[in-house]
Design a protein around this motif. Structure first.
Motif, PDB file in Angstrom:
ATOM      1  N   THR A  62      -3.375  -1.024  -6.613  1.00 10.80           N
ATOM      2  CA  THR A  62      -2.203  -0.668  -5.833  1.00 10.80           C
ATOM      3  C   THR A  62      -1.535  -1.929  -5.325  1.00 10.80           C
ATOM      4  OG1 THR A  62      -3.471  -0.574  -3.780  1.00 10.80           O
ATOM      5  CG2 THR A  62      -3.382   1.441  -5.116  1.00 10.80           C
ATOM      6  N   GLU A  63      -0.355  -1.712  -4.711  1.00 11.88           N
ATOM      7  CA  GLU A  63       0.329  -2.845  -4.090  1.00 11.88           C
ATOM      8  C   GLU A  63      -0.527  -3.446  -2.983  1.00 11.88           C
ATOM      9  OE1 GLU A  63       4.020  -1.182  -2.814  1.00 11.88           O
ATOM     10  OE2 GLU A  63       4.996  -1.521  -4.760  1.00 11.88           O
ATOM     11  N   ARG A  64      -1.219  -2.615  -2.260  1.00 17.06           N
ATOM     12  CA  ARG A  64      -2.105  -3.115  -1.200  1.00 17.06           C
ATOM     13  C   ARG A  64      -3.193  -4.015  -1.779  1.00 17.06           C
ATOM     14  NH1 ARG A  64      -4.063  -2.134   3.877  1.00 17.06           N
ATOM     15  NH2 ARG A  64      -6.322  -2.247   4.132  1.00 17.06           N
ATOM     16  N   LEU A  93      -3.801  -7.878  -0.718  1.00 13.44           N
ATOM     17  CA  LEU A  93      -5.104  -8.317  -0.206  1.00 13.44           C
ATOM     18  C   LEU A  93      -5.693  -9.422  -1.074  1.00 13.44           C
ATOM     19  CD1 LEU A  93      -6.696  -4.903   0.860  1.00 13.44           C
ATOM     20  CD2 LEU A  93      -5.731  -6.689   2.334  1.00 13.44           C
ATOM     21  N   ALA A  94      -5.439  -9.358  -2.395  1.00 13.56           N
ATOM     22  CA  ALA A  94      -5.896 -10.433  -3.282  1.00 13.56           C
ATOM     23  C   ALA A  94      -5.180 -11.743  -2.962  1.00 13.56           C
ATOM     24  CB  ALA A  94      -5.667 -10.037  -4.742  1.00 13.56           C
ATOM     25  N   LEU A  95      -3.880 -11.643  -2.663  1.00  8.27           N
ATOM     26  CA  LEU A  95      -3.144 -12.839  -2.245  1.00  8.27           C
ATOM     27  C   LEU A  95      -3.743 -13.417  -0.966  1.00  8.27           C
ATOM     28  CD1 LEU A  95       0.653 -12.021  -2.769  1.00  8.27           C
ATOM     29  CD2 LEU A  95      -0.651 -13.813  -3.910  1.00  8.27           C
ATOM     30  N   LYS A  96      -3.992 -12.549   0.005  1.00  7.89           N
ATOM     31  CA  LYS A  96      -4.562 -12.997   1.273  1.00  7.89           C
ATOM     32  C   LYS A  96      -5.913 -13.683   1.060  1.00  7.89           C
ATOM     33  CE  LYS A  96      -6.567 -10.148   4.243  1.00  7.89           C
ATOM     34  NZ  LYS A  96      -6.809  -9.151   5.328  1.00  7.89           N
ATOM     35  N   HIS A  97      -6.731 -13.093   0.204  1.00 12.49           N
ATOM     36  CA  HIS A  97      -8.042 -13.672  -0.066  1.00 12.49           C
ATOM     37  C   HIS A  97      -7.903 -15.046  -0.722  1.00 12.49           C
ATOM     38  CE1 HIS A  97     -12.289 -13.878  -1.076  1.00 12.49           C
ATOM     39  NE2 HIS A  97     -11.949 -14.179  -2.320  1.00 12.49           N
ATOM     40  N   GLY A  98      -6.919 -15.195  -1.632  1.00 10.06           N
ATOM     41  CA  GLY A  98      -6.734 -16.473  -2.306  1.00 10.06           C
ATOM     42  C   GLY A  98      -6.275 -17.569  -1.362  1.00 10.06           C
ATOM     43  N   PHE A  99      -5.431 -17.210  -0.403  1.00  5.63           N
ATOM     44  CA  PHE A  99      -4.925 -18.218   0.534  1.00  5.63           C
ATOM     45  C   PHE A  99      -5.937 -18.517   1.641  1.00  5.63           C
ATOM     46  CE2 PHE A  99      -0.543 -16.461  -0.630  1.00  5.63           C
ATOM     47  CZ  PHE A  99      -0.331 -17.454  -1.565  1.00  5.63           C
ATOM     48  N   ASN A 100      -6.679 -17.469   2.055  1.00  7.04           N
ATOM     49  CA  ASN A 100      -7.639 -17.620   3.156  1.00  7.04           C
ATOM     50  C   ASN A 100      -6.983 -18.317   4.342  1.00  7.04           C
ATOM     51  OD1 ASN A 100     -10.071 -17.309   4.485  1.00  7.04           O
ATOM     52  ND2 ASN A 100     -10.930 -19.222   3.679  1.00  7.04           N
ATOM     53  N   LEU A 146       0.218 -22.547   3.676  1.00  4.53           N
ATOM     54  CA  LEU A 146      -0.658 -21.878   2.719  1.00  4.53           C
ATOM     55  C   LEU A 146      -1.260 -22.887   1.736  1.00  4.53           C
ATOM     56  CD1 LEU A 146       1.462 -18.707   1.853  1.00  4.53           C
ATOM     57  CD2 LEU A 146      -0.433 -18.897   3.468  1.00  4.53           C
ATOM     58  N   HIS A 147      -2.578 -22.766   1.496  1.00  5.48           N
ATOM     59  CA  HIS A 147      -3.277 -23.577   0.507  1.00  5.48           C
ATOM     60  C   HIS A 147      -3.881 -22.652  -0.552  1.00  5.48           C
ATOM     61  CE1 HIS A 147      -2.976 -26.471   3.797  1.00  5.48           C
ATOM     62  NE2 HIS A 147      -3.298 -27.426   2.942  1.00  5.48           N
ATOM     63  N   GLY A 148      -4.512 -23.258  -1.540  1.00  6.18           N
ATOM     64  CA  GLY A 148      -5.192 -22.475  -2.562  1.00  6.18           C
ATOM     65  C   GLY A 148      -4.310 -22.172  -3.751  1.00  6.18           C
ATOM     66  N   HIS A 155      -2.214 -13.178 -12.550  1.00  6.52           N
ATOM     67  CA  HIS A 155      -1.809 -11.769 -12.614  1.00  6.52           C
ATOM     68  C   HIS A 155      -1.600 -11.168 -11.223  1.00  6.52           C
ATOM     69  CE1 HIS A 155      -2.695 -11.871 -16.869  1.00  6.52           C
ATOM     70  NE2 HIS A 155      -3.922 -12.278 -16.618  1.00  6.52           N
ATOM     71  N   ALA A 156      -1.364 -11.997 -10.214  1.00  6.68           N
ATOM     72  CA  ALA A 156      -1.315 -11.511  -8.836  1.00  6.68           C
ATOM     73  C   ALA A 156      -0.185 -10.530  -8.582  1.00  6.68           C
ATOM     74  CB  ALA A 156      -1.180 -12.707  -7.877  1.00  6.68           C
TER      75      ALA A 156
END
Length: 616
Positions: free
Chosen positions: A37-39, A43-50, A91-93, A98-99
C-alpha cells in the motif's frame, strides 16, 4: 564493418522480439514482490532515512478522505498520497530503487537540500508526476530512463548531485523547468527541441558534457574512443544474441499458449480497449490544462511575449535579493525585462497569490516600478518587471569610483530624493489602512533609475508574501528602533528607512542597515552627530557634491530632514506628506559649478537640532 552492422541489426531484431513476447505474455509485478500500500511505501522511506523527526511524526494514518494530511510533508487528495515534500530536513541514507512503485497518484516529489545518496528511483509507476526536485543531494549513477515516460512532467531539478553518464533524450513538450548543472554528466547534450530550449546555465558544472546549448564544443576524441569500443561491443552483442535466441524459443512457446487464452477472453479485451481510449482522452485534456497553467498573467495588455519566450531568452544574473534571485532576460525582437524568482513565501493558493498581484498592479505612480506580469505554479512564482537601464541607486552612489566615473551631482541626487519621497507618500496614502507597512524594505538597491534617470521604487508590498520569520531577518523596517525595542512596526518605519536612504545619498557611505552581505556599513545617523561634535564636518557630504559650494545650504536642509526621519521615537518622525513638502521646497541649482571651498562653519549640533528635540 558490414558484418558488425549485420550483428547489430540482428541484435536489435531479437531484442524487439523479446520485448514483444514479454508484453504478449502480459506479465505483472506480482512476481517481483512489489505488493503493498501507499502506507507501506512511506514507512519504507522512513525506515531508509531513519530520521529522528520523521520517526516521531510519521505515525498513525497518513491520509483520511479530504482531511488535512496528518504526516509532515505529505499531500493527499481523496485519501491518496499525491505529494511528498521533504526539503532541507537533513535526510541521510538511500532511497530504494522501487520505493515509489505503490504511489501511483503521486504528482509532486521534492527531496531537495538533503544528504540522500544512491541511484535515482524508478518513476515508471508514477505517470501523474509533474514535479521532481532532488537537487542539492548526493545522488549518483545515471539519470533514470523512467523519467522519459512521464508525459506530464513540468519541472525536473537534478542539479548539485553526483549523477554520471549521458543525459537521456527528454522530449516532453510539458517540460518548462530543467536543470542538471553541477553533476558529473558526460557526452553530448541530445538535440531534442525540449533540451535545446533551455539556457546553457542549466548544464554548467559538468566537465565532460558538451554541445549546445552549453559553451563546450564536442571534439573528435569522442568518435575515436567510440571506434575503439566497437570490437568489444560486437563481442557483447554476439553473446547476447545467443542468450536472447534461447530465451525467445522458450517465450514463443509461452506466447502461443497465451494467444489461445486471449481468444477466449475477446470480450474482456474489447472492454479494456474502451478504457484505454478514455484514458487517452483524459490525458489530452490534461495536456491542454497544463498549457493553460504555463502562461504568464499580464497586469494589463499583453507585452508581446510569453513564458516560453522568457525560458528561451538569454539571461543575465542581476543578484540575490531578500525575496529571491533576479535575472535580466533579453527577448528576441522584444524588450529587456527583469524576472524575479520568489522564494521563502507563505503558503498561498493561486487565488490568494493573484489577489496580492492585483493589489501591487493597482499601485500606479510615475516613481513606482510597475508590475508587468506574474507566473504562478505550485513550486515556482515569477514576477516580471521592465528593465531599468541605469541600474540601481546603490551602484550609482558607490560603484565605479574611478577615473572614468560620471560624477553623481547634487541636482541628480535631489531629484532621486524627491522621486522616492513622492512614491512613499503615494504608497502611504493609497494602501489599505490595515496594512501598517506599505513598503517595508526601502533601501538604495531597491531604487532603480530608468533611461531618463527617473527614480523608480521597487519591491514594495512584497512583505505580505513571505513568512514573518524571513521578513524579520531580511527587511529594513525590522531593523528600526521600534521593532528592536517593542517588536512593532508602522508607517513611520518606512519614514525611518527613507531617512537612512537620504543619509546614504548625501554622505556617499554605505548604511549598516542596508549593506549587502559581506560589506561593512556605518550607522550613519550616529556617525554624522559624532562628526559634528568632533568638528570634522568636512567629511559628512560626499566629495562629489561637497565641492558644489553654492548648494551647501540646500544639502544641510536635506540633511536635517533625514535626521528628523531617523528619530528613535516614531512619534517624533514626520509623516511622508510633510517630508514631500519639505523636500519639494529645496530648489534645483541652475548650474552645478565646482569650488574647492569648505562647508559652512556654522554647521553645529544646534544647527542640526529641530523643534528642540535631541537627534541621534
Amino acid at each position: 564493418m558490414e558484418s558488425s552492422q549485420i550483428v547489430i541489426l540482428r541484435h536489435l531484431f531479437v531484442t524487439v522480439l523479446l520485448l514483444f513476447s514479454v508484453e504478449a505474455i502480459g506479465g505483472d509485478n506480482s512476481s517481483l514482490g512489489y505488493h503493498g500500500t501507499e502506507r507501506d511505501a512511506l514507512l519504507a522511506l522512513k525506515h531508509g532515512f531513519n530520521n529522528h523527526f520523521l520517526n516521531h511524526n510519521w505515525d498513525g494514518l497518513q491520509c483520511y478522505m479530504n482531511d488535512p494530511p496528518r504526516w509532515y510533508g505529505i499531500q493527499c487528495v481523496n485519501g491518496r498520497v499525491t505529494g511528498i515534500s521533504l526539503e532541507g530536513i537533513g535526510l541521510h541514507g538511500k532511497v530504494d530503487f522501487h520505493a515509489l512503485v505503490n504511489l501511483t497518484e503521486l504528482n509532486f516529489l521534492s527531496f531537495k537540500n538533503n544528504w540522500i545518496s544512491g541511484n535515482l528511483m524508478d518513476f515508471s509507476s508514477n505517470e501523474k508526476l509533474t514535479h521532481v526536485d532532488v537537487s542539492n543531494n548526493m545522488f549518483d549513477g545515471p539519470i533514470s530512463l523512467s523519467l522519459l515516460g512521464l508525459d506530464f512532467l513540468e519541472f525536473l531539478h537534478l542539479q548539485d548531485n553526483k549523477l554520471t553518464g549521458p543525459i537521456p533524450e527528454f522530449s516532453q513538450s510539458s517540460l518548462i523547468e530543467f536543470d542538471v548543472s553541477n553533476n558529473n554528466l558526460s557526452g553530448e547534450i541530445p538535440k531534442t527541441r525540449t533540451l535545446q530550449s533551455f539556457n546553457g546555465s542549466r548544464y554548467v558544472g559538468n566537465q565532460l558534457l558538451c554541445g549546445p546549448p552549453s559553451s563546450s564544443t564536442c571534439n573528435g576524441n569522442d568518435k575515436k574512443h567510440k571506434s575503439l569500443l566497437w570490437p568489444f561491443l560486437i563481442f557483447i552483442f554476439v553473446v547476447l544474441d545467443v542468450i536472447a535466441l534461447a530465451v525467445v524459443v522458450f517465450l514463443f512457446f509461452r506466447y502461443f499458449k497465451k494467444v489461445r487464452m486471449l481468444k477466449e477472453k475477446g470480450n474482456d479485451l474489447e472492454v479494456e480497449n474502451n478504457k484505454n481510449e478514455q484514458k487517452i482522452e483524459s490525458g489530452e485534456r490534461r495536456v491542454v490544462a497544463v498549457e493553460e497553467r504555463r502562461k504568464l498573467t499580464f497586469m494589463g495588455d499583453g507585452a508581446g511575449f510569453e513564458l516560453r519566450d522568457l525560458l528561451k531568452s538569454s539571461a543575465e544574473g542581476l543578484g540575490k535579493g531578500n525575496f529571491g534571485n533576479s535575472y535580466k532576460a533579453i527577448l528576441d525582437n522584444g524588450p529587456a525585462v527583469v524576472v524575479k524568482r520568489l522564494r521563502d513565501l507563505r503558503l498561498l493558493s493561486r487565488e490568494e497569490f493573484a489577489k496580492q498581484m492585483r493589489v501591487l498592479a493597482d499601485q500606479k505612480h510615475p516613481n513606482l516600478m510597475p508590475l508587468l506580469a506574474y507566473y504562478y505554479s505550485k513550486d515556482e512564482k515569477l514576477l516580471v518587471y521592465k528593465f531599468a537601464q541605469n541600474g540601481n541607486l546603490f551602484n550609482r552612489i558607490h560603484g565605479g569610483r574611478g577615473r572614468n566615473r560620471i560624477p553623481f551631482k547634487w541636482n541628480s541626487r535631489l531629484s532621486v530624493a524627491r522621486g522616492v519621497a513622492r512614491a512613499m507618500e503615494f504608497l502611504h496614502l493609497n494602501t489599505d489602512s490595515q496594512t501598517i507597512n506599505p513598503h517595508g524594505n526601502l533601501k538604495s538597491s531597491n531604487v532603480l533609475l530608468d533611461e531618463n534617470q527617473v527614480a523608480l521604487v521597487s519591491d514594495y508590498g512584497l512583505d505580505s508574501l513571505i513568512t514573518h520569520h524571513f521578513a524579520s531577518q531580511r527587511m529594513i523596517s525590522y531593523k528600526s528602533p521600534e521593532y528592536q525595542q517593542r517588536k512593532k512596526l508602522s508607517r513611520k518605519s518606512d519614514v525611518w528607512s527613507y531617512g537612512n536612504l537620504l543619509l546614504e545619498l548625501l554622505s556617499g557611505k554605505i548604511s549598516i542597515h542596508s549593506a549587502p552581505q559581506g560589506v561593512n556599513g556605518v550607522d550613519l545617523c550616529s556617525w554624522i552627530h559624532r562628526a559634528v561634535r568632533e568638528e570634522w564636518t568636512g567629511e559628512i557630504f560626499d566629495s562629489e557634491i561637497s565641492v558644489q559650494r553654492s548648494a551647501t545650504g540646500d544639502m544641510l536642509r536635506l540633511l536635517k530632514i533625514a535626521l528628523r526621519c531617523c528619530e528613535r521615537s516614531p512619534e517624533k518622525r514626520p509623516e511622508m506628506e510633510e517630508v514631500v513638502r519639505e523636500v519639494e521646497d529645496i530648489k534645483m541649482k541652475d548650474s552645478e559649478d565646482e569650488d574647492d571651498g569648505s562647508l559652512d562653519p556654522s554647521l553645529t549640533e544646534d544647527s542640526l537640532s529641530t523643534n528642540g528635540s535631541s537627534i541621534g
